[in-house]
Design a protein around this motif. Structure first.
Motif, PDB file in Angstrom:
ATOM      1  N   ARG A  56       2.214  16.461  -2.901  1.00  0.00           N
ATOM      2  CA  ARG A  56       0.817  16.751  -3.181  1.00  0.00           C
ATOM      3  C   ARG A  56       0.217  17.208  -1.852  1.00  0.00           C
ATOM      4  N   ARG A  65       8.643   7.701   3.634  1.00  0.00           N
ATOM      5  CA  ARG A  65       9.021   6.455   2.978  1.00  0.00           C
ATOM      6  C   ARG A  65       9.336   6.640   1.501  1.00  0.00           C
ATOM      7  N   THR A  89      12.390   4.311   5.474  1.00  0.00           N
ATOM      8  CA  THR A  89      11.351   3.278   5.446  1.00  0.00           C
ATOM      9  C   THR A  89      11.196   2.559   6.789  1.00  0.00           C
ATOM     10  N   PRO A 129       3.724   1.205   7.044  1.00  0.00           N
ATOM     11  CA  PRO A 129       2.274   1.211   6.955  1.00  0.00           C
ATOM     12  C   PRO A 129       1.734  -0.114   7.489  1.00  0.00           C
ATOM     13  N   GLY A 130       0.784  -0.056   8.419  1.00  0.00           N
ATOM     14  CA  GLY A 130       0.171  -1.290   8.921  1.00  0.00           C
ATOM     15  C   GLY A 130      -1.331  -1.252   8.730  1.00  0.00           C
ATOM     16  N   CYS A 131      -1.890  -0.040   8.772  1.00  0.00           N
ATOM     17  CA  CYS A 131      -3.334   0.083   8.597  1.00  0.00           C
ATOM     18  C   CYS A 131      -3.700   1.393   7.907  1.00  0.00           C
ATOM     19  N   ASP A 141      -4.750   2.767  13.627  1.00  0.00           N
ATOM     20  CA  ASP A 141      -5.089   1.684  14.549  1.00  0.00           C
ATOM     21  C   ASP A 141      -3.883   0.942  15.108  1.00  0.00           C
ATOM     22  N   CYS A 179       9.080 -10.523  14.272  1.00  0.00           N
ATOM     23  CA  CYS A 179       9.188 -10.210  12.836  1.00  0.00           C
ATOM     24  C   CYS A 179       9.792  -8.835  12.618  1.00  0.00           C
ATOM     25  N   TYR A 236       8.323  -5.888  12.283  1.00  0.00           N
ATOM     26  CA  TYR A 236       7.595  -4.913  11.473  1.00  0.00           C
ATOM     27  C   TYR A 236       7.006  -3.787  12.321  1.00  0.00           C
ATOM     28  N   ARG A 280       1.838  -8.298  16.848  1.00  0.00           N
ATOM     29  CA  ARG A 280       1.123  -9.566  16.655  1.00  0.00           C
ATOM     30  C   ARG A 280       2.002 -10.772  17.028  1.00  0.00           C
ATOM     31  N   ARG A 333      14.868  -4.519   5.882  1.00  0.00           N
ATOM     32  CA  ARG A 333      14.072  -4.210   4.688  1.00  0.00           C
ATOM     33  C   ARG A 333      13.000  -5.273   4.446  1.00  0.00           C
ATOM     34  N   TYR A 334      11.795  -4.792   4.276  1.00  0.00           N
ATOM     35  CA  TYR A 334      10.655  -5.656   3.947  1.00  0.00           C
ATOM     36  C   TYR A 334      10.239  -5.365   2.512  1.00  0.00           C
ATOM     37  N   GLY A 345       7.792  -3.956   1.019  1.00  0.00           N
ATOM     38  CA  GLY A 345       7.281  -2.647   0.616  1.00  0.00           C
ATOM     39  C   GLY A 345       8.283  -1.518   0.770  1.00  0.00           C
ATOM     40  N   ASP A 346       9.494  -1.852   1.237  1.00  0.00           N
ATOM     41  CA  ASP A 346      10.446  -0.780   1.555  1.00  0.00           C
ATOM     42  C   ASP A 346      11.307  -0.355   0.376  1.00  0.00           C
ATOM     43  N   GLU A 354      -0.369   5.082  -6.521  1.00  0.00           N
ATOM     44  CA  GLU A 354      -1.477   4.501  -5.779  1.00  0.00           C
ATOM     45  C   GLU A 354      -2.688   5.440  -5.774  1.00  0.00           C
ATOM     46  N   ALA A 355      -2.414   6.732  -5.593  1.00  0.00           N
ATOM     47  CA  ALA A 355      -3.530   7.680  -5.525  1.00  0.00           C
ATOM     48  C   ALA A 355      -4.344   7.633  -6.820  1.00  0.00           C
ATOM     49  N   MET A 361       1.306  -7.880  10.943  1.00  0.00           N
ATOM     50  CA  MET A 361       1.415  -6.421  10.904  1.00  0.00           C
ATOM     51  C   MET A 361       1.785  -5.913   9.510  1.00  0.00           C
ATOM     52  N   GLU A 362       2.532  -6.702   8.775  1.00  0.00           N
ATOM     53  CA  GLU A 362       2.811  -6.340   7.379  1.00  0.00           C
ATOM     54  C   GLU A 362       1.730  -6.964   6.512  1.00  0.00           C
ATOM     55  N   THR A 363       1.032  -6.153   5.726  1.00  0.00           N
ATOM     56  CA  THR A 363       0.040  -6.724   4.826  1.00  0.00           C
ATOM     57  C   THR A 363       0.756  -7.419   3.664  1.00  0.00           C
ATOM     58  N   GLY A 403       7.077  -9.536   7.520  1.00  0.00           N
ATOM     59  CA  GLY A 403       6.570  -8.938   8.754  1.00  0.00           C
ATOM     60  C   GLY A 403       5.416  -9.712   9.360  1.00  0.00           C
ATOM     61  N   ARG A 408      -4.928  -2.590   4.549  1.00  0.00           N
ATOM     62  CA  ARG A 408      -5.366  -3.479   5.633  1.00  0.00           C
ATOM     63  C   ARG A 408      -6.733  -4.080   5.313  1.00  0.00           C
ATOM     64  N   GLU A 409      -7.603  -3.270   4.733  1.00  0.00           N
ATOM     65  CA  GLU A 409      -8.946  -3.756   4.408  1.00  0.00           C
ATOM     66  C   GLU A 409      -8.877  -4.859   3.352  1.00  0.00           C
ATOM     67  N   GLN A 449     -10.918  -4.053   9.611  1.00  0.00           N
ATOM     68  CA  GLN A 449      -9.894  -3.111  10.061  1.00  0.00           C
ATOM     69  C   GLN A 449      -9.427  -3.539  11.451  1.00  0.00           C
TER      70      GLN A 449
END
Lengths: 177, 776
Positions: free
Chosen positions: A25, A35, A41, A45-47, A51, A106, A108, A142, B22-23, B25-26, B104-105, B196-198, B246, B279-280, B696
């Motif tokens: 897209r 990913r 992968t 994604p962290g933020c 950031d 960790c 990540y 972190r 592998r986490y 979300g991977d 997601e979109a 760092m991993e949500t 993570g 993150r939010e 954030q």
């Protein structure tokens, strides 16, 4: 050749020296494509806001945050813009130094830091401590205390400049009784 | 061949430096739907109508759900939280609806079409406002909530979700014996775990009745029990699967997204649905760490001997209680700091506000507790004109003393706080504050911590060891690898017990409740102790089996045999032996016939002699042992701008025994860095309407490279805990515990005024000095 219903179209992209066909897209970020389309992968994604730097990859040897880049800028280019991810590193000094200095817990944020430091090695091998710390400030870890990361980067740059390699094993902490 | 005491690299390290680790979300199976949360735009409001129809009509949307009366109420201790808001929203960011779509979109585009019609309710903005007479109620129905995990003591028709207390001795006598009294008022804001991993969760409900959950949780067995109970399933039907995590820091011990993902999957006929926090979302919708307001009074003799402590804590649990009542009891347990106090009165209130709800944060309440008690010790030292280290030394707990919960201490349970204090004081020798430039002051501060696990008295952990034919072993435990290196530590313990190389021990970092033995939760720094004990027992079990098969092969009694270096040998003549591979899958005679079978050791541990704290007195036995330590910092402060930097940070901790010294050091240093962040910048911010301001990583500031001290000094004292594996004490949380208190002490010395509120920013110091000058 855009599909009128989905807005998706097929393009060619070169990642880690391999040419791949992807369905995009226009709004897809490079992070998403790496990913979800290419299965790379390592970039995390962290933020998704620029950031934290967990998604850092190399673009023509320069570290960039792939969450802030549109994949469209990287497709169908001649010559192709080089995109390198952590999966493209193979026995690099930076990987060895991160292992030796316990520069992660960790794990990540690690891929992003590895690519950042690899970019530093290629761009500024003569960087002094202040400069390398400035580079590291673009990413967040972190878990560690940052001292481990800085030691690892110093190890990478020393190696690059031809200094003697550091010891292979971390020094255990002597206990006080 | 020794594995324990060696700085073995973490087992999964090569995968972490190649992007192959592998986490959650991977790996997303094709066909997985995506759910996104529609968050509440208000901090406190009555919901009139949630209109989801426009969202349902958006392309790619499969379903949209909102809070239903039939949904279970959630809450680890007190069931006060609907998974999706029902009737009322109580914090900005609370989940109001879930949009489930093909991508997601699509889901996010549709989520923006959900309209929430509501009437604002009066805001409860602080814990002080919450406990004031006539305060608006966050939970008018408080009295009706089910108590899922007592003890919890809610006060209906108030904002107090729980009151925990210590009543020890007679404070009146303590005050009578005291020549001096000091008091302090302290505030610590809510903080964010900012792993760092949500957080994320994926749920699929299969038609054979199984529920497959993939999650970033620290507590897969808790997720399993909670989903089973909430949705009337057998526990075995719920299979929770957790890969590498993570970073967690307590924030992933709370169960939230797993329930939402289950509701989402249920709404689409059990199809797989994933819910990944942005993150939010992770900062504003998922739980944060508690904040608190503390009032501490200490009484002492002229010589500085503590006589009495009276403490009151208002814990900002935000909109829901989650695990805060358990944090409250952990604070009670160690409320005096590691000091001898005969007369103690402590009240810890879990207070509702219209803030994001709070859960465990690394240290389980001990960093704010330590801040409050250590700041007051510094006040007492100043009042007595005594060296702060000397005051602490005089009052240190020792073997034979009792804790606030009246637990009798031994050298084994307590460790050696004296040596920790002496070493840290020596490492920080020098004036409390001294000018080192025209506008620069160098100052030092010292603080002590102690902590026990405050785990449930029946917390369990298991280990399974199976042998491969070549004599190598597979180790299965239920702990999660969140970055602490727990799998490697367990492998080291097993290798040591079997006398084999740690490379001969094969672990997996991907935990599955269906096959891995239960470990209570990967929290409270308890993995080395609890899983380690289980591994020790599993090793003994395996060794007994090895001997019984080897006894047949070697024509002797099992009691004649010893195990070591990959062999089972005659104790009296080690030249007569079989190797592990000879007996691991049965022993074969020359003719091919065989005896024995696969060697499979099992180990199971349950906490011993722990008790819940008494509701009226707080008496009880909250943990197996303590970890004590002393920490300190040196700072350089610019007297023109109030900017300062921590230039040196010191930790001396009684580690019992470091199973992996480099790993222990890394863990402690990382904690120290986080502690400096908590001291200097971290804190959740809300505006006057209760709207979250910093959700954030560019607005919620954490430490970055270059902000760390020039030197980290970490020393390990080793006083073994005799019932722990090789004497090892808990270490995972402890690096940060006293750092904020030490930073505050140093800054107080530098500016000549007590600094009692976190975080300590240049702006806060400027305001403090300005307001003090205005009073004069």
């Amino acid at each position: 050749m855009q599909n009128a219903n989905t807005g998706r179209a097929e393009h060619l992209i070169t990642v880690n020296g391999e040419q791949r066909r992807v369905s995009l897209r226009p709004a897809d970020t490079l992070l998403y494509t790496l990913r979800d389309e290419l299965g790379l992968t390592g970039a995390k994604p962290g933020c998704e806001n620029g950031d934290c730097g967990a998604c850092t990859v190399l673009v023509n040897d320069v570290p960039m945050k792939s969450c802030l880049l549109l994949t469209m800028e990287f497709v169908d280019q001649d010559p192709p813009r080089s995109v390198e991810t952590v999966e493209g590193l193979d026995g690099a000094e930076v990987q060895r130094q991160f292992l030796q200095h316990w520069a992660f817990q960790c794990g990540y944020c690690t891929s992003g830091f590895l690519m950042l430091v690899e970019g530093l090695r290629r761009q500024r091998p003569e960087a002094n401590r202040d400069e390398l710390v400035d580079w590291l400030r673009s990413n967040i870890c972190r878990c560690t205390s940052y001292a481990e990361l800085i030691h690892a980067v110093e190890g990478v740059l020393e190696r690059e400049r031809g200094a003697a390699p550091a010891s292979d094993h971390p020094t255990p902490v002597p206990p006080t009784r | 061949m020794h594995a324990v005491g060696q700085s073995v690299a973490r087992k999964e390290a090569p995968n972490k430096v190649t992007g192959r680790a592998r986490y959650n979300g991977d790996v997303t199976p094709v066909g997985t739907l995506t759910a996104v949360i529609v968050p509440s735009p208000h901090a406190h409001a009555k919901l009139r109508q949630v209109d989801v129809e426009p969202a349902r009509r958006m392309p790619g949307v499969v379903a949209v759900i909102t809070g239903q009366d039939t949904d279970p109420m959630c809450g680890e201790v007190l069931e006060d939280r609907p998974p999706l808001a029902r009737g009322t929203v109580r914090y900005h960011g609370e989940p109001v609806a879930l949009v489930i779509a093909h991508g997601e979109a699509e889901a996010r585009a549709a989520a923006r079409r959900v309209t929430i019609d509501c009437v604002p309710l009066p805001l409860v903005a602080t814990v002080e406002e919450a406990v004031a007479p006539g305060a608006p109620l966050v939970h008018p129905e408080l009295g009706a909530y089910r108590r899922a995990q007592p003890p919890v003591v809610p006060k209906p028709r108030t904002n107090i979700a729980d009151h925990a207390k210590i009543r020890r001795g007679d404070p009146t006598k303590g005050w009578a014996a005291s020549a001096v009294a000091v008091s302090g008022h302290y505030t610590v804001p809510q903080v964010d775990h900012a792993a760092m991993e949500t957080r994320s969760a994926r749920v699929e409900i299969l038609h054979d009745g199984r529920v497959i959950v993939q999650s970033t949780t620290q507590a897969p067995f808790e997720v399993q029990k909670l989903l089973a109970q909430s949705f009337h399933l057998q526990q075995g039907q719920v299979i929770v699967d957790v890969p590498l995590v993570g970073g967690a820091f307590g924030g992933k011990a709370a169960v939230q997204l797993e329930v939402l993902a289950y509701l989402a999957s249920r709404a689409v006929n059990g199809r797989p649905v994933q819910l990944v926090n942005s993150r939010e979302d992770d900062m504003a919708t998922s739980p944060v760490g508690i904040g608190l307001v503390a009032d501490v009074k200490l009484g002492a003799t002229r010589d500085g001997l503590l006589q009495v402590a009276e403490l009151s804590f208002l814990l900002d649990t935000g909109a829901y209680a989650d695990s805060t009542p358990r944090v409250a009891r952990a604070i009670c347990s160690e409320c005096t700091g590691p000091y001898r106090v005969e007369h103690v009165r402590c009240d810890v209130y879990t207070v509702y506000t219209n803030h994001t709800y709070a859960t465990a944060f690394r240290g389980f309440g001990h960093f704010p507790l330590t801040f409050a008690i250590e700041r007051t010790m510094d006040r007492l030292a100043a009042t007595l004109d005594m060296d702060p280290a000397e005051l602490r030394r005089k009052n240190l707990l020792g073997p034979g003393d009792r804790t606030p919960t009246r637990m009798m201490l031994t050298r084994s349970t307590l460790g050696n706080p004296q040596t920790c204090l002496d070493r840290a004081a020596a490492l920080l020798a020098g004036p409390a504050a001294q000018p080192i430039g025209p506008h620069t002051v160098r100052a030092r501060g010292l603080a002590l911590f102690w902590k026990t696990s405050s785990s449930p008295p029946n917390a369990i952990s298991g280990a399974l060891v199976s042998f491969n034919q070549d004599g190598s072993v597979n180790l299965s435990t239920g702990t999660i690898e969140v970055g602490a290196g727990t799998k490697t530590t367990s492998a080291q313990i097993l290798a040591e017990q079997l006398g084999i190389d740690v490379n001969q021990v094969h672990i997996h970092t991907h935990i599955n409740t269906k096959v891995d033995p239960e470990h209570w939760k990967t929290v409270a720094s308890m993995s080395t102790f609890m899983a380690g004990r289980a591994v020790m027992e599993a090793a003994e079990d395996a060794k007994a089996q090895l001997k019984s098969v080897a006894a047949i092969a070697l024509k002797c009694a099992p009691g004649d045999l010893s195990v070591g270096q990959g062999r089972v040998f005659l104790t009296a003549d080690p030249r007569i032996y079989v190797t592990f591979s000879d007996v691991a899958h049965g022993y074969s005679y020359p003719g091919g016939d065989a005896v024995g079978g696969q060697i499979m050791g099992r180990g199971s541990y349950i906490m011993r002699h722990l008790t819940l704290l008494d509701e009226d007195t707080g008496e009880g036995h909250p943990g197996p042992s303590f970890t004590v330590g002393a920490q300190g910092v040196e700072i350089d402060l610019d007297t023109r701008t109030w900017q300062y930097r921590v230039v040196r940070a010191v930790t001396v901790v009684d580690a019992g025994r470091a199973i992996n010294p480099a790993g222990a050091r890394a863990m402690l240093q990382g904690g120290m860095c986080m502690g400096i962040g908590l001291a200097t910048r971290e804190g959740v911010l809300y505006d006057r309407d209760g709207q979250r301001l910093n959700d954030q990583l560019r607005t919620y500031k954490v430490m970055r490279a270059g902000e760390q001290p020039d030197a980290y000094v970490v020393e390990l004292v080793e006083t073994p805990q005799i019932d722990a594996p090789f004497g090892a004490r808990a270490l995972g949380e402890h690096g940060l515990l006293a750092i904020p208190a030490a930073v505050a002490a140093a800054v107080s010395h530098a500016i000549g005024r007590p600094v009692d509120h976190l975080p300590i920013t240049p702006e806060s110091l400027w305001k403090l000095v300005r307001s003090a000058e205005a009073v004069q």
